[in-house]
Motif scaffolding. Structure first.
Motif: not given
Length: 334
Positions: A136-140, A296-301, A103-115, A127-130
């Motif tokens: 799926a986490a172990v698979l990735l 795989l991250q996109r398929a499992l996000r 929102l502040e930069a007005g550019t595409r961001g990452s859904r992972q940034a919220h968590l 760092s972390a991702l969901v």
């Protein structure tokens, strides 16, 4: 009643002002034929038709009363969500959101940034991702870090995690090669040391979530495995399973595992964490970034509703953990 006495579909559905009436009438008549052939009375077909229409509109997924004595019950949906998490889901679902927008930069961001920030504070990770669940986490993690190479796993940790899904099967689908070490009841750090070779990429430690081996047993500590991993330049992945962020009995926590030397931890969002179904990966930022960039991250996000529910739950875990229903119930006197 005989088969010749049954009405036609049109006759049974006639006069019922419902778009589902014809399909429901077919179902009722098919069931009635089976009952007559079995020597049973099909009963009043008009009543059966009304019941069929009511059942067709009733939600299949609905609330039940958990009287099993098991707080985190897989068959009953695992963790009930806190009111704050539900409110955040509703707010995210009713309109558009900044799921992947800065929102502040007005550019595409990452859904992972919220968590990421909340998970860093709760686990001490860089760092972390969901993703959508812990399998799926172990698979990735294995696909990104060990595809085509060896993963060392204790024979005592080659578990089945429910509904027939087994750790060796998940590992095989990642493209990595399983190398068993130790024995079912006793595995030492020296077993990993001896097994590590030029084709080894990862040491995988798996929490025995659903069973315990008692008696003549031995398992290496995380810090011992970390020393082995460092000496051979391997990645130590600790699959914690239940995902307790606070002290609950002898359940391992992500913070303790990472502090002891694990490079990555994986755990569930809908068990002892008390949130929605999700798989959380936390640890060294360079490794998390490798996972984030893997196809795989996109398929499992995780989707926006999962992210909303998890953010609401994590915020409670950080500030007022007793408002998380699972944690509150676990702390109530028997």
């Amino acid at each position: 009643m005989r088969l010749r006495d049954l009405p036609s579909v049109d006759e049974l559905a006639r006069g019922v002002n419902d778009p589902l009436a014809v399909d429901a009438a077919r179902t009722v008549l098919a069931r009635a034929r089976g009952q007559i052939n079995a020597g049973e009375d099909p009963g009043d077909l008009a009543t059966r038709l009304r019941a069929e229409l009511a059942a067709a509109r009733a939600p299949r997924l609905r609330r039940v009363l958990n009287a099993t004595g098991v707080i985190v019950h897989t068959n009953l949906g695992r963790a009930p969500l806190a009111a704050a998490a539900l409110a955040q889901v509703t707010d995210a679902a009713r309109g558009y959101s900044n799921l992947e927008y800065e929102l502040e930069a007005g550019t595409r961001g990452s859904r992972q940034a919220h968590l990421a920030g909340l998970l860093q504070r709760l686990t001490g990770a860089e760092s972390a991702l969901v993703v959508n669940n812990n399998a799926a986490a172990v698979l990735l993690a294995l696909a990104a870090l060990a595809e085509g190479r060896e993963v060392l796993v204790s024979r005592g940790e080659l578990i089945e995690i429910g509904d027939g899904f087994r750790i060796p099967d998940v590992l095989a689908r990642s493209g990595a090669h399983l190398r068993e070490v130790g024995t079912t009841n006793r595995t030492r750090a020296a077993d990993y040391e001896q097994a590590a070779g030029p084709e080894t990429a990862v040491i995988l430690r798996v929490h025995q979530s659903n069973f315990r081996v008692v008696g003549f047993t031995e398992q290496p500590r995380v810090d011992e495995l970390s020393q082995v991993a460092q000496s051979h330049k391997l990645v130590l992945v600790d699959d914690l399973g239940s995902g307790a962020l606070v002290e609950i009995g002898d359940e391992p926590t992500p913070r303790a595992s990472l502090a002891a030397g694990a490079d990555l931890v994986c755990f569930s969002g809908d068990k002892l964490l008390g949130g929605p179904q999700a798989g959380i990966i936390a640890g060294r930022s360079a490794l998390v970034e490798r996972l984030r960039r893997h196809p795989l991250q996109r398929a499992l996000r995780a989707d926006k509703l999962t992210i909303a529910a998890l953010e609401g739950t994590l915020r409670l875990a950080l500030e007022t953990p007793d408002e998380v229903p699972v944690l509150r119930m676990l702390r109530e006197p028997a």
